[in-house]
Design a protein around this motif. Structure first.
Motif, PDB file in Angstrom:
ATOM      1  N   PRO A  36       0.701  -0.948   0.070  1.00 32.70           N
ATOM      2  CA  PRO A  36      -0.217  -0.164  -0.201  1.00 32.70           C
ATOM      3  C   PRO A  36       0.833   1.262  -0.113  1.00 32.70           C
ATOM      4  O   PRO A  36       0.430   2.435  -0.409  1.00 32.70           O
ATOM      5  N   LYS A  37       1.938   1.244   1.285  1.00 34.75           N
ATOM      6  CA  LYS A  37       3.299   2.687   0.559  1.00 34.75           C
ATOM      7  C   LYS A  37       3.649   2.742  -0.662  1.00 34.75           C
ATOM      8  O   LYS A  37       4.564   1.753  -0.538  1.00 34.75           O
ATOM      9  N   LYS A  38       3.700   3.323  -1.590  1.00 33.68           N
ATOM     10  CA  LYS A  38       4.731   3.038  -2.757  1.00 33.68           C
ATOM     11  C   LYS A  38       5.499   4.651  -2.948  1.00 33.68           C
ATOM     12  O   LYS A  38       4.242   5.717  -2.869  1.00 33.68           O
ATOM     13  N   LYS A  39       6.713   4.135  -3.771  1.00 33.87           N
ATOM     14  CA  LYS A  39       7.082   5.400  -4.058  1.00 33.87           C
ATOM     15  C   LYS A  39       8.003   5.238  -4.997  1.00 33.87           C
ATOM     16  O   LYS A  39       7.829   4.173  -5.654  1.00 33.87           O
ATOM     17  N   CYS A  40       7.921   6.405  -6.703  1.00 32.19           N
ATOM     18  CA  CYS A  40       8.528   6.105  -6.933  1.00 32.19           C
ATOM     19  C   CYS A  40       9.566   7.438  -7.719  1.00 32.19           C
ATOM     20  O   CYS A  40      10.082   8.049  -7.447  1.00 32.19           O
ATOM     21  N   PHE A  41      10.634   6.604  -8.593  1.00 35.20           N
ATOM     22  CA  PHE A  41      12.561   8.061  -8.337  1.00 35.20           C
ATOM     23  C   PHE A  41      12.520   7.479 -10.144  1.00 35.20           C
ATOM     24  O   PHE A  41      12.030   6.685 -10.563  1.00 35.20           O
ATOM     25  N   VAL A  42      12.810   8.778 -10.705  1.00 33.27           N
ATOM     26  CA  VAL A  42      12.786   8.357 -12.037  1.00 33.27           C
ATOM     27  C   VAL A  42      14.676   9.489 -12.230  1.00 33.27           C
ATOM     28  O   VAL A  42      14.665   9.416 -11.542  1.00 33.27           O
ATOM     29  N   PHE A  43      15.405   8.451 -13.072  1.00 36.12           N
ATOM     30  CA  PHE A  43      16.638   8.615 -13.465  1.00 36.12           C
ATOM     31  C   PHE A  43      16.806   9.016 -14.695  1.00 36.12           C
ATOM     32  O   PHE A  43      16.581   7.803 -15.419  1.00 36.12           O
ATOM     33  N   ASP A  44      17.739  10.075 -15.098  1.00 29.88           N
ATOM     34  CA  ASP A  44      18.064  10.084 -16.229  1.00 29.88           C
ATOM     35  C   ASP A  44      19.872   9.412 -16.756  1.00 29.88           C
ATOM     36  O   ASP A  44      19.956   8.900 -15.875  1.00 29.88           O
ATOM     37  N   ARG A  45      19.924   9.409 -17.694  1.00 27.62           N
ATOM     38  CA  ARG A  45      21.270   8.147 -17.574  1.00 27.62           C
ATOM     39  C   ARG A  45      22.390   9.361 -16.978  1.00 27.62           C
ATOM     40  O   ARG A  45      22.419  10.391 -17.763  1.00 27.62           O
ATOM     41  N   PRO A  46      22.953   8.765 -16.545  1.00 26.90           N
ATOM     42  CA  PRO A  46      23.947   9.289 -15.679  1.00 26.90           C
ATOM     43  C   PRO A  46      25.205   9.867 -16.621  1.00 26.90           C
ATOM     44  O   PRO A  46      25.698  10.980 -16.308  1.00 26.90           O
ATOM     45  N   LEU A 100      34.183   8.090 -11.411  1.00 30.39           N
ATOM     46  CA  LEU A 100      33.534   9.099 -12.029  1.00 30.39           C
ATOM     47  C   LEU A 100      33.088   9.853 -10.462  1.00 30.39           C
ATOM     48  O   LEU A 100      32.252   9.648  -9.866  1.00 30.39           O
ATOM     49  N   HIS A 101      33.845  11.001 -11.307  1.00 30.16           N
ATOM     50  CA  HIS A 101      33.478  12.154  -9.751  1.00 30.16           C
ATOM     51  C   HIS A 101      32.102  13.223 -10.268  1.00 30.16           C
ATOM     52  O   HIS A 101      31.660  13.014 -11.844  1.00 30.16           O
ATOM     53  N   ASP A 102      30.792  13.339  -9.065  1.00 32.68           N
ATOM     54  CA  ASP A 102      30.428  13.973  -9.698  1.00 32.68           C
ATOM     55  C   ASP A 102      29.396  15.022 -10.960  1.00 32.68           C
ATOM     56  O   ASP A 102      28.456  14.464 -11.345  1.00 32.68           O
ATOM     57  N   ASP A 103      30.688  15.929 -10.434  1.00 30.23           N
ATOM     58  CA  ASP A 103      30.946  16.650 -11.084  1.00 30.23           C
ATOM     59  C   ASP A 103      31.375  16.217 -13.006  1.00 30.23           C
ATOM     60  O   ASP A 103      31.189  17.239 -13.957  1.00 30.23           O
ATOM     61  N   GLU A 104      31.903  15.050 -12.665  1.00 33.28           N
ATOM     62  CA  GLU A 104      31.075  14.278 -14.479  1.00 33.28           C
ATOM     63  C   GLU A 104      30.250  13.658 -14.622  1.00 33.28           C
ATOM     64  O   GLU A 104      30.101  13.586 -15.563  1.00 33.28           O
ATOM     65  N   LEU A 105      28.918  13.560 -13.757  1.00 35.17           N
ATOM     66  CA  LEU A 105      27.482  13.345 -14.258  1.00 35.17           C
ATOM     67  C   LEU A 105      27.189  14.166 -14.813  1.00 35.17           C
ATOM     68  O   LEU A 105      27.213  15.216 -14.339  1.00 35.17           O
ATOM     69  N   ASP A 106      25.384  13.879 -14.825  1.00 37.45           N
ATOM     70  CA  ASP A 106      24.432  14.487 -15.196  1.00 37.45           C
ATOM     71  C   ASP A 106      24.446  15.434 -14.405  1.00 37.45           C
ATOM     72  O   ASP A 106      23.765  14.568 -13.415  1.00 37.45           O
ATOM     73  N   PRO A 107      23.861  16.380 -14.663  1.00 30.91           N
ATOM     74  CA  PRO A 107      23.646  16.841 -13.035  1.00 30.91           C
ATOM     75  C   PRO A 107      22.718  17.267 -12.494  1.00 30.91           C
ATOM     76  O   PRO A 107      22.107  16.862 -11.354  1.00 30.91           O
ATOM     77  N   GLU A 108      21.766  16.183 -13.481  1.00 28.10           N
ATOM     78  CA  GLU A 108      20.047  16.185 -13.059  1.00 28.10           C
ATOM     79  C   GLU A 108      20.132  15.243 -12.237  1.00 28.10           C
ATOM     80  O   GLU A 108      19.372  14.050 -11.044  1.00 28.10           O
ATOM     81  N   PHE A 109      21.090  13.836 -12.848  1.00 31.12           N
ATOM     82  CA  PHE A 109      21.182  12.656 -12.505  1.00 31.12           C
ATOM     83  C   PHE A 109      21.441  12.775 -10.808  1.00 31.12           C
ATOM     84  O   PHE A 109      20.990  12.005  -9.994  1.00 31.12           O
ATOM     85  N   VAL A 110      22.441  13.281 -10.728  1.00 32.33           N
ATOM     86  CA  VAL A 110      23.509  13.284  -9.272  1.00 32.33           C
ATOM     87  C   VAL A 110      21.989  14.429  -8.910  1.00 32.33           C
ATOM     88  O   VAL A 110      22.063  13.629  -7.255  1.00 32.33           O
TER      89      VAL A 110
END
Length: 591
Positions: free
Chosen positions: A229-239, A251-261
């Motif tokens: 009954p308790k559900k949650k959803c997350f969407v992720f861009d390609r990193p 890879l460091h965070d600054d080398e990944l897609d900012p939206e993905f981070v």
């Protein structure tokens, strides 16, 4: 006290060797050291979908769970990483990374079903990780959820129906989080911008109808809605670019897609803030040793060909916990009594009062550490052990008193005994002199502290052992007439009888005190048990109310969707009828 966890990396908890599931003893030893409650987060999903990356982020590390960089499944079995909870110091975060589902190299999805079932049973939050959108293919890949009723039982009763059994799943199933990787669509439904949670709810809507195709469409959706009954959803861009995906660990965070981070940060924050302590039916919070026992119970059941049963697992855990609770209670009693009691006590009541106070504490220790004590067998065992210890203390107290009094009498009367042996009292008026001396020594004996409960009895036994020697002095005393000697003999007998009567009265009093203590012990057990049963009843009622509320909420949603569907159908029919009426009117010719 917070456990000190030193796990530089994950270890295999449940090994998958040629399709056989085996528990790793090293992992169990780690769990046995975790004394605080655990938050268990497990991740499942198809192989090569990036599950391990998310788990490493939850652990606060770049590396740990093996990511792999090929099309082959990298994780085998279930791996565990215990880390301090980053936001709540009173609990430990246990991360479980499962082997990828649907690995073509295994050729048998039965093993996948057991891995999925174990992840459900052990976790307080289950993360289902998939690629792309929630479409029919994604639902078909989640067929493992539709098989849960074939893999898990909530009750051991053979007559429990599958429907009734599955209805109870919601009371102990984990929260459900669906993570969609490489999601590239706009979050819109019917032209309206929606949240990821609304997108999930919309994707789980059921179709109306009875055909086989509709049934297959609805089944996984219905199971997810019913069980979780308790559900949650997350969407992720390609990193990052596809060619760099194999280098995610470096890879460091600054080398990944900012939206993905940003999305990963939001996901981790949600898990840290809202994932609950693993709890069993009845509000039983799971710590490391309890999780260890659950793992053993479930894997052993699977290995023996049985279905993992929640009720059996709780009972098996209760057997272990209640046995340990008895030992904790007894250890507390022994430790406290060894500190409080100084034998011999002056009175029996003093000892019984100490016992009762410590017994109450011991029962409280048991109550706090026990659960589901069926027919109160373990509490009865505790009561029997405490009663035995009380009796042992009473006997030890009597012996300590006897030993103390015997030694005291020996010291006090030794000079008198020597004088008697030397014939000091074998002379005229020697008997009266002896009696006076004995009276003086008795007074000296009575004045001595710390004699305990056997003071009078030990004295009388001692004097009785000297009767023949005293009588010999009496008979040789020429100053006494025969009549006076007879009177003296009667006096001694009367004193002895009076002393015996007093000892009998004391024994009866002590017996009465023991009986009263036994009744008080019984009442204490009943009181604390009643208090615990009332707390458990309230807790169970609250749990049932929460479960019922979740079920009702889901049913209301289903009814609402059905009503909306029927309303749309009815509106369509009305619109069609209006169109037909307009056509009819336009086709009429006035003559």
């Amino acid at each position: 006290m917070t456990s000190q966890i030193h796990m530089p990396g994950p270890v295999c908890l449940i090994e998958n060797i040629n399709g056989q599931l085996m528990v790793n003893q090293e992992a169990l030893k780690i769990l046995s050291t975790i004394k605080e409650p655990v938050v268990v987060v497990a991740i499942v999903g198809l192989y090569r979908t990036g599950k391990s990356y998310l788990m490493n982020k939850l652990a606060g590390k770049k590396k740990g769970f093996s990511l792999g960089s090929t099309v082959q499944s990298h994780t085998k079995g279930i791996w565990m990483w215990c880390v301090p909870h980053p936001k709540k110091s009173d609990r430990t975060l246990v991360l479980l990374d499962t082997e990828g589902l649907g690995d073509v190299e295994k050729g048998d999805n039965q093993n996948d079903s057991w891995i999925f079932a174990l992840a459900i049973l052990l976790s307080s939050t289950i993360v289902y990780n998939s690629m792309g959108t929630i479409n029919q293919q994604a639902m078909d890949q989640l067929h493992y959820v539709t098989e849960l009723t074939e893999r898990i039982r909530s009750k051991s009763s053979p007559e429990a129906s599958e429907v009734e059994d599955s209805a109870d799943f919601v009371s102990f199933f984990p929260d459900f989080v669906w993570t969609l990787r490489d999601f590239s669509l706009d979050l819109e439904v019917d032209g309206q911008v929606v949240t990821a949670d609304q997108y999930l709810e919309n994707s789980l809507k059921l179709k109306h109808g009875t055909g086989e195709k509709i049934k297959n469409f609805n089944l996984p959706r219905f199971c997810i809605r019913t069980f979780f009954p308790k559900k949650k959803c997350f969407v992720f861009d390609r990193p990052t670019h596809r060619k760099r995906l194999g280098q995610l660990e470096t890879l460091h965070d600054d080398e990944l897609d900012p939206e993905f981070v940003k999305q990963v940060t939001e996901f981790c924050s949600y898990i840290f803030d809202y994932s609950k302590i693993k709890t069993l039916s009845g509000g039983i919070k799971i710590d490391g040793p309890r999780l260890e026992n659950l793992v053993l119970t479930y894997v052993n059941a699977i290995s023996s060909g049985d279905l993992p049963c929640m009720e059996n697992a709780v009972l098996a855990l209760a057997q272990i916990e209640n046995s340990a609770a008895v030992q904790k209670a007894i250890a507390h009693y022994d430790q406290q009594m060894s500190q409080k009691v100084k034998l011999p006590t002056d009175t029996l009541q003093e000892l019984l009062d100490l016992h009762r106070t410590t017994e109450r504490e011991a029962i409280d220790v048991f109550i706090k550490n026990s659960f589901k004590d069926v027919d109160h067998l373990f509490q009865k065992d505790l009561a029997a052990q405490l009663e035995k210890r009380q009796n042992d203390f009473v006997n030890q107290n009597m012996k300590a008193s006897s030993d103390r009094c015997s030694a005291l009498l020996q010291d006090i009367f030794q000079p008198l005994e020597e004088s008697m042996k030397q014939g000091v009292f074998s002379k005229p008026r020697g008997y009266r002199l002896l009696i006076q001396k004995i009276q003086d020594l008795k007074e000296q004996y009575y004045q001595e502290p710390g004699k305990g409960t056997q003071a009078e009895e030990t004295l009388q036994k001692y004097l009785k052992s000297k009767e023949s020697a005293i009588d010999a002095v009496l008979q040789t005393d020429q100053t006494l007439t025969e009549k006076e000697k007879e009177i003296e003999v009667e006096r001694v007998k009367a004193e002895a009888a009076e002393a015996n009567a007093k000892m009998l009265e004391d024994m009866q009093k002590q017996t009465q005190q023991m009986m009263e203590q036994k009744e008080k012990s019984y009442q204490e057990h009943v009181k604390q048990l009643t208090d615990k049963m009332e707390k458990d009843r309230i807790q169970m009622q609250q749990e049932q109310e929460r479960t019922l509320a979740l079920k009702l909420k889901e049913q209301e949603q289903l009814m609402k969707e059905g009503f909306q569907k029927e309303s749309r159908v009815l509106n369509d029919q009305i619109q069609n009828l209006r169109k037909q009426m307009q056509k009819t009117r336009s086709g009429c010719v006035i003559i």
